[in-house]
Design a protein around this motif. Structure first.
Motif, PDB file in Angstrom:
ATOM      1  N   HIS A 129       0.803  -1.219   0.000  1.00 53.01           N
ATOM      2  CA  HIS A 129       0.000   0.000   0.000  1.00 53.01           C
ATOM      3  C   HIS A 129       0.843   1.279   0.000  1.00 53.01           C
ATOM      4  N   LEU A 130       2.147   1.133   0.068  1.00 51.83           N
ATOM      5  CA  LEU A 130       3.015   2.310   0.086  1.00 51.83           C
ATOM      6  C   LEU A 130       3.170   2.897  -1.311  1.00 51.83           C
ATOM      7  N   ASP A 131       3.531   4.189  -1.345  1.00 55.61           N
ATOM      8  CA  ASP A 131       3.839   4.840  -2.616  1.00 55.61           C
ATOM      9  C   ASP A 131       5.141   4.271  -3.173  1.00 55.61           C
ATOM     10  N   ASP A 132       5.318   4.435  -4.472  1.00 56.81           N
ATOM     11  CA  ASP A 132       6.509   3.872  -5.120  1.00 56.81           C
ATOM     12  C   ASP A 132       7.805   4.461  -4.580  1.00 56.81           C
ATOM     13  N   ASP A 133       7.831   5.783  -4.310  1.00 55.02           N
ATOM     14  CA  ASP A 133       9.065   6.391  -3.810  1.00 55.02           C
ATOM     15  C   ASP A 133       9.393   5.907  -2.401  1.00 55.02           C
ATOM     16  N   VAL A 134       8.368   5.683  -1.571  1.00 57.07           N
ATOM     17  CA  VAL A 134       8.603   5.173  -0.212  1.00 57.07           C
ATOM     18  C   VAL A 134       9.087   3.730  -0.291  1.00 57.07           C
ATOM     19  N   ARG A 135       8.522   2.951  -1.203  1.00 58.23           N
ATOM     20  CA  ARG A 135       8.978   1.564  -1.388  1.00 58.23           C
ATOM     21  C   ARG A 135      10.449   1.534  -1.794  1.00 58.23           C
ATOM     22  N   LEU A 136      10.821   2.426  -2.709  1.00 56.80           N
ATOM     23  CA  LEU A 136      12.204   2.474  -3.170  1.00 56.80           C
ATOM     24  C   LEU A 136      13.158   2.819  -2.031  1.00 56.80           C
ATOM     25  N   LYS A 137      12.778   3.796  -1.201  1.00 59.15           N
ATOM     26  CA  LYS A 137      13.614   4.163  -0.051  1.00 59.15           C
ATOM     27  C   LYS A 137      13.765   2.997   0.921  1.00 59.15           C
ATOM     28  N   LEU A 138      12.653   2.308   1.210  1.00 65.13           N
ATOM     29  CA  LEU A 138      12.727   1.160   2.118  1.00 65.13           C
ATOM     30  C   LEU A 138      13.565   0.032   1.534  1.00 65.13           C
ATOM     31  N   ARG A 139      13.424  -0.198   0.230  1.00 61.52           N
ATOM     32  CA  ARG A 139      14.202  -1.242  -0.422  1.00 61.52           C
ATOM     33  C   ARG A 139      15.686  -0.926  -0.348  1.00 61.52           C
TER      34      ARG A 139
END
Length: 112
Positions: free
Chosen positions: A87-97
């Motif tokens: 459910h996260l935004d793509d930019d937040v997913r990228l940062k977490l990854r």
């Protein structure tokens, strides 16, 4: 009623009584296991939802659990985390990854 019929009837009643008790015990055992599982899932959900510290699992509490219960709990927590991640935004997913990968492979990632 002859003696033979009476003995057969008595034997039939005993078999029914034993079958009833086997079914009752199996039902009671299944109910206990189901209520235990419901309690486990309730605790995991309350802990996951960020309730007070009283819902957090302590080390001693976790050590009291059976291995199968702990595996179920871990799998359930992973499913919840995956659901949140999706459910996260793509930019937040990228940062977490990137953050996760930097912990796994610290030599290949420079700090941002």
């Amino acid at each position: 009623m002859t003696k033979n019929e009476w003995e057969q009837d008595l034997e039939h009643q005993e078999l029914e009584k034993k079958a009833y008790h086997r079914g009752y015990r199996a039902g009671a055992k299944a109910e206990g296991e189901a209520s235990k599982r419901v309690e486990l899932l309730e605790n995991v959900l309350l802990e996951f939802a960020g309730h007070e510290d009283e819902w957090l699992q302590t080390k001693s509490g976790l050590l009291k659990r059976e291995r199968a219960d702990l595996v179920d709990q871990i799998i359930f927590q992973r499913q919840l985390m995956r659901e949140l991640y999706n459910h996260l935004d793509d930019d937040v997913r990228l940062k977490l990854r990137k953050k996760a990968e930097s912990h796994i492979w610290p030599a290949t990632h420079s700090e941002d």
